[in-house]
Design a protein around this motif. Structure first.
Motif, PDB file in Angstrom:
ATOM      1  N   GLU A   1       0.859  -1.171   0.000  1.00 50.60           N
ATOM      2  CA  GLU A   1       0.000   0.000   0.000  1.00 50.60           C
ATOM      3  C   GLU A   1       0.903   1.231   0.000  1.00 50.60           C
ATOM      4  OE1 GLU A   1      -2.351  -0.473   3.505  1.00 50.60           O
ATOM      5  OE2 GLU A   1      -3.850  -1.708   2.484  1.00 50.60           O
ATOM      6  N   PHE A   2       0.594   2.192  -0.865  1.00 50.96           N
ATOM      7  CA  PHE A   2       1.431   3.361  -1.019  1.00 50.96           C
ATOM      8  C   PHE A   2       0.768   4.589  -0.399  1.00 50.96           C
ATOM      9  CE2 PHE A   2       2.850   0.519  -4.374  1.00 50.96           C
ATOM     10  CZ  PHE A   2       4.226   0.600  -4.258  1.00 50.96           C
ATOM     11  N   TYR A   3       1.620   5.464   0.132  1.00 55.39           N
ATOM     12  CA  TYR A   3       1.163   6.691   0.778  1.00 55.39           C
ATOM     13  C   TYR A   3       2.013   7.850   0.258  1.00 55.39           C
ATOM     14  CZ  TYR A   3      -0.545   3.065   3.933  1.00 55.39           C
ATOM     15  OH  TYR A   3      -1.138   1.936   4.440  1.00 55.39           O
ATOM     16  N   ILE A   4       1.514   9.069   0.433  1.00 58.89           N
ATOM     17  CA  ILE A   4       2.214  10.272  -0.017  1.00 58.89           C
ATOM     18  C   ILE A   4       2.370  11.215   1.167  1.00 58.89           C
ATOM     19  CG2 ILE A   4       2.204  12.229  -1.605  1.00 58.89           C
ATOM     20  CD1 ILE A   4       0.382  10.582  -3.434  1.00 58.89           C
ATOM     21  N   THR A   5       3.570  11.722   1.356  1.00 59.28           N
ATOM     22  CA  THR A   5       3.819  12.665   2.449  1.00 59.28           C
ATOM     23  C   THR A   5       3.294  14.049   2.077  1.00 59.28           C
ATOM     24  OG1 THR A   5       6.000  13.296   1.609  1.00 59.28           O
ATOM     25  CG2 THR A   5       5.904  11.405   3.104  1.00 59.28           C
ATOM     26  N   SER A   6       3.116  14.875   3.073  1.00 56.73           N
ATOM     27  CA  SER A   6       2.747  16.269   2.828  1.00 56.73           C
ATOM     28  C   SER A   6       3.975  17.036   2.347  1.00 56.73           C
ATOM     29  CB  SER A   6       2.200  16.906   4.106  1.00 56.73           C
ATOM     30  OG  SER A   6       3.178  16.854   5.136  1.00 56.73           O
ATOM     31  N   PRO A   7       3.791  18.158   1.644  1.00 60.05           N
ATOM     32  CA  PRO A   7       4.935  18.917   1.126  1.00 60.05           C
ATOM     33  C   PRO A   7       5.835  19.429   2.252  1.00 60.05           C
ATOM     34  CG  PRO A   7       2.899  19.605   0.048  1.00 60.05           C
ATOM     35  CD  PRO A   7       2.500  18.733   1.203  1.00 60.05           C
ATOM     36  N   GLN A   8       7.146  19.324   2.015  1.00 60.93           N
ATOM     37  CA  GLN A   8       8.159  19.824   2.943  1.00 60.93           C
ATOM     38  C   GLN A   8       9.227  20.551   2.137  1.00 60.93           C
ATOM     39  OE1 GLN A   8       7.994  19.475   6.268  1.00 60.93           O
ATOM     40  NE2 GLN A   8       6.135  18.214   6.218  1.00 60.93           N
ATOM     41  N   PRO A   9       9.967  21.492   2.755  1.00 60.83           N
ATOM     42  CA  PRO A   9      11.050  22.156   2.021  1.00 60.83           C
ATOM     43  C   PRO A   9      12.068  21.152   1.494  1.00 60.83           C
ATOM     44  CG  PRO A   9      10.574  23.317   4.062  1.00 60.83           C
ATOM     45  CD  PRO A   9       9.798  22.039   4.114  1.00 60.83           C
ATOM     46  N   CYS A  10      12.450  21.318   0.246  1.00 62.64           N
ATOM     47  CA  CYS A  10      13.421  20.416  -0.360  1.00 62.64           C
ATOM     48  C   CYS A  10      14.796  20.668   0.241  1.00 62.64           C
ATOM     49  CB  CYS A  10      13.463  20.630  -1.875  1.00 62.64           C
ATOM     50  SG  CYS A  10      14.728  19.628  -2.705  1.00 62.64           S
ATOM     51  N   PRO A  11      15.492  19.619   0.712  1.00 68.36           N
ATOM     52  CA  PRO A  11      16.819  19.828   1.312  1.00 68.36           C
ATOM     53  C   PRO A  11      17.928  20.020   0.282  1.00 68.36           C
ATOM     54  CG  PRO A  11      16.245  17.511   1.368  1.00 68.36           C
ATOM     55  CD  PRO A  11      15.043  18.222   0.813  1.00 68.36           C
ATOM     56  N   TYR A  12      17.623  19.865  -0.994  1.00 68.60           N
ATOM     57  CA  TYR A  12      18.652  19.934  -2.024  1.00 68.60           C
ATOM     58  C   TYR A  12      18.518  21.129  -2.955  1.00 68.60           C
ATOM     59  CZ  TYR A  12      19.455  15.171  -0.462  1.00 68.60           C
ATOM     60  OH  TYR A  12      19.725  14.068   0.312  1.00 68.60           O
ATOM     61  N   LEU A  13      17.290  21.520  -3.277  1.00 68.61           N
ATOM     62  CA  LEU A  13      17.070  22.623  -4.203  1.00 68.61           C
ATOM     63  C   LEU A  13      16.299  23.724  -3.484  1.00 68.61           C
ATOM     64  CD1 LEU A  13      16.119  20.616  -7.428  1.00 68.61           C
ATOM     65  CD2 LEU A  13      18.346  21.583  -6.797  1.00 68.61           C
ATOM     66  N   PRO A  14      16.944  24.838  -3.166  1.00 69.59           N
ATOM     67  CA  PRO A  14      16.305  25.918  -2.411  1.00 69.59           C
ATOM     68  C   PRO A  14      15.053  26.435  -3.121  1.00 69.59           C
ATOM     69  CG  PRO A  14      18.676  26.275  -2.572  1.00 69.59           C
ATOM     70  CD  PRO A  14      18.357  25.141  -3.489  1.00 69.59           C
ATOM     71  N   GLY A  15      14.054  26.729  -2.306  1.00 70.88           N
ATOM     72  CA  GLY A  15      12.830  27.306  -2.836  1.00 70.88           C
ATOM     73  C   GLY A  15      11.844  26.306  -3.384  1.00 70.88           C
ATOM     74  N   ARG A  16      12.179  25.026  -3.315  1.00 71.02           N
ATOM     75  CA  ARG A  16      11.259  24.001  -3.823  1.00 71.02           C
ATOM     76  C   ARG A  16      10.722  23.160  -2.670  1.00 71.02           C
ATOM     77  NH1 ARG A  16      13.573  21.671  -9.577  1.00 71.02           N
ATOM     78  NH2 ARG A  16      14.524  23.611 -10.325  1.00 71.02           N
TER      79      ARG A  16
END
Length: 252
Positions: free
Chosen positions: A10-25
């Protein structure tokens, strides 16, 4: 629940979080739990097909409007060390590597904390406790192993027990049906001149070759991320695309 429902993930999706690699995404992840009632073949295919493992969770990026994260694997049989990589190997000939069971130790955790505090103090692993570390190493339903790198004594008669030699680096890896997946690695941050991160990759390419495995999986590469740029040095390699794994031509 049907038998198929028990074994199919069963697959799940996390809520959006700041990207640790690309600023502003923002980043989101698609994930599923890995349990012992799941088919080993199914789990193996997930980990060969772009998912990464963290303890008993398999995850992959699922970001809106962004496909910057690309799964990378090195073609073991075609890999040849260049001059700079041979120098890295030469600088580390005083290290002994050995595979050990995935059992955490206080010595490992001390080195892990030193590495995290020095190089990634603001990252997602900065708050990991000794229990968190133990879970990272030991909580696995796949064929997981650790490779420890220890400094040989100048006097070979001073200590015959390899486990007594100073721990310089450690790599946590999974063995897949067609390769080795490097899950996480860390090293003595004071030994920067040794290039231990690259050395561990070189050592596992050689290990995969000796085991007759065609690939070394390095996780995700992200164009534009300095943290990920080192992965491009290990050529030839394949990248996972919507059309499957495709070869990447080395940059000239």
């Amino acid at each position: 629940m049907s038998e198929q429902g028990k074994t199919f993930p069963e697959f799940y999706i996390t809520s959006p979080q700041p990207c640790p690699y690309l600023p502003g995404r923002l980043e989101r992840k698609l994930f599923t739990h890995l349990t012992r009632d799941k088919s080993p073949g199914l789990i193996d295919n997930l980990l060969k097909g772009g998912f990464r493992r963290s303890q008993n969770i398999a995850y992959m990026p699922y970001c809106d409007g962004c496909n910057a994260c690309v799964s990378v694997r090195v073609l073991v049989d075609e890999f040849a060390q260049g001059r700079s990589m041979r120098r890295i190997v030469d600088r580390n000939r005083d290290l002994a590597s050995r595979c050990v069971a995935p059992v955490s130790t206080s010595e490992q955790y001390r080195l892990f904390r030193q590495y995290i505090d020095t190089r990634h103090g603001d990252g997602g692993m900065a708050d990991m406790t000794v229990l968190d570390y133990a879970m990272m190493v030991e909580d696995s339903v796949v064929d997981t192993f650790c490779t420890e790198y220890r400094l040989k004594p100048e006097d070979p008669l001073s200590s015959t027990q390899v486990s007594d030699w100073p721990l310089m680096a450690m790599a946590l890896c999974d063995r897949l049906s067609d390769g080795i997946s490097m899950v996480y690695s860390y090293f003595d941050p004071d030994a920067q001149s040794r290039s231990l991160g690259s050395y561990m990759i070189l050592d596992h390419i050689d290990r995969a070759r000796r085991l007759g495995l065609p690939y070394l999986y390095l996780g995700y590469w992200i164009a534009g991320s300095r943290k990920m740029s080192y992965k491009m040095r290990f050529q030839p390699q394949e990248h996972l695309t919507p059309q499957g794994w495709l070869p990447l031509s080395p940059r000239r």
